[in-house]
Design a protein around this motif. Structure first.
Motif, short mmCIF file in Angstrom:
data_model
loop_
_atom_site.label_atom_id
_atom_site.label_comp_id
_atom_site.label_asym_id
_atom_site.label_seq_id
_atom_site.Cartn_x
_atom_site.Cartn_y
_atom_site.Cartn_z
N PRO A 37 9.52 12.75 -2.81
CA PRO A 37 9.72 11.54 -2.00
C PRO A 37 10.28 11.85 -0.62
O PRO A 37 11.31 12.49 -0.51
CB PRO A 37 10.69 10.71 -2.83
N GLU A 38 9.58 11.41 0.39
CA GLU A 38 10.00 11.61 1.77
C GLU A 38 10.03 10.31 2.56
O GLU A 38 10.68 10.22 3.58
CB GLU A 38 9.06 12.60 2.48
N PHE A 39 9.29 9.27 2.11
CA PHE A 39 9.21 8.01 2.85
C PHE A 39 10.43 7.13 2.57
O PHE A 39 10.72 6.84 1.41
CB PHE A 39 7.96 7.21 2.47
N SER A 40 11.10 6.68 3.62
CA SER A 40 12.12 5.65 3.50
C SER A 40 11.51 4.31 3.92
O SER A 40 11.92 3.27 3.42
CB SER A 40 13.31 5.96 4.40
N ALA A 41 10.56 4.34 4.84
CA ALA A 41 9.87 3.14 5.29
C ALA A 41 8.48 3.55 5.77
O ALA A 41 8.34 4.62 6.36
CB ALA A 41 10.64 2.46 6.43
N PRO A 42 7.47 2.76 5.50
CA PRO A 42 7.50 1.52 4.73
C PRO A 42 7.75 1.80 3.24
O PRO A 42 7.61 2.92 2.79
CB PRO A 42 6.10 0.94 4.95
N THR A 46 4.26 -2.56 0.50
CA THR A 46 4.22 -3.23 1.80
C THR A 46 2.82 -3.82 2.02
O THR A 46 1.82 -3.18 1.76
CB THR A 46 4.55 -2.24 2.93
N ILE A 47 2.79 -5.06 2.49
CA ILE A 47 1.53 -5.76 2.78
C ILE A 47 1.34 -5.77 4.29
O ILE A 47 2.23 -6.21 5.03
CB ILE A 47 1.56 -7.20 2.23
N MET A 48 0.18 -5.27 4.75
CA MET A 48 -0.08 -5.20 6.19
C MET A 48 -1.52 -5.53 6.50
O MET A 48 -2.42 -5.27 5.71
CB MET A 48 0.24 -3.79 6.73
N ALA A 55 8.18 -0.36 10.48
CA ALA A 55 9.01 0.84 10.68
C ALA A 55 8.42 2.01 9.90
O ALA A 55 7.87 1.83 8.81
CB ALA A 55 10.44 0.57 10.23
N LEU A 56 8.54 3.19 10.47
CA LEU A 56 8.11 4.41 9.80
C LEU A 56 9.28 5.39 9.78
O LEU A 56 9.80 5.75 10.84
CB LEU A 56 6.92 5.05 10.53
N LEU A 123 4.68 2.32 12.74
CA LEU A 123 3.31 2.58 12.34
C LEU A 123 2.51 1.29 12.53
O LEU A 123 2.96 0.22 12.11
CB LEU A 123 3.27 2.99 10.87
N THR A 124 1.36 1.39 13.18
CA THR A 124 0.47 0.25 13.34
C THR A 124 -0.72 0.44 12.42
O THR A 124 -1.39 1.47 12.46
CB THR A 124 0.00 0.11 14.81
#
Length: 167
Positions: A37-42, A46-48, A55-56, A123-124
């Motif tokens: 695990p490395e992702f804290s966000a998103p 997450t719905i996009m 946030a990334l 992140l877009t």
């Protein structure tokens, strides 16, 4: 209990060999691949929609070996949940919906910036097309960690977060 000199020498030899033996041996031609695990966000779930930003936050993996000054990172959007078989022969994700780019973590303060930028803080979501509306997609990263000379082995650390693509 009373130890004899022979028993003491055997115990000392066993203790010395356990200290001198590494717990993992690796050759430069045999890279190790980890999922960690490395992702804290998103966050997972997450719905996009296309054009929406979030946030990334990605942590750089750290291991008990030579601490590299820089850590390369590739960032991808995938159509299916990744596993080790999703990686190609160069240890990158071979099939992806979108490639956000290569980035570089600077692990030590005071090092000069490199031409490869650090990971973005936002992140877009790209336009993935109508066929992915309502589908799960996976934001995935892969880091390349170079080992210390003289052995110079390489480790690859990857992670992913599940997202939902909407219109």
């Amino acid at each position: 209990m009373h130890f004899t000199p022979t028993l003491s020498l055997i115990a000392a030899a066993l203790a010395a060999s356990s200290v001198a033996s590494p717990t993992r041996r690796q050759s430069p031609s045999d890279p190790v691949v980890f999922q960690t695990p490395e992702f804290s966000a998103p966050v997972d779930g997450t719905i996009m929609s296309a054009g929406q930003s979030t946030a990334l936050e990605i942590g750089s993996a750290e291991w008990n070996h030579c601490h590299p000054g820089y850590t390369p990172l590739g960032l991808y959007m995938l159509a299916s949940e990744p596993d080790n078989s999703s990686l190609n022969s160069t240890y990158q994700f071979g099939e992806y919906l979108y490639f956000f780019g290569n980035f570089l973590f600077t692990n030590d303060q005071g090092l000069p910036p490199m031409s490869t930028p650090p990971p973005p803080t936002t992140l877009t979501m790209p336009d993935l097309g109508a066929q992915y509306v309502g589908q799960k997609v996976y934001l995935a990263s892969i880091e390349t960690i170079f080992g210390c000379p003289p052995n110079g082995y390489t480790e690859y650390v990857w992670d992913w977060v599940q997202m939902y693509y909407t219109d």
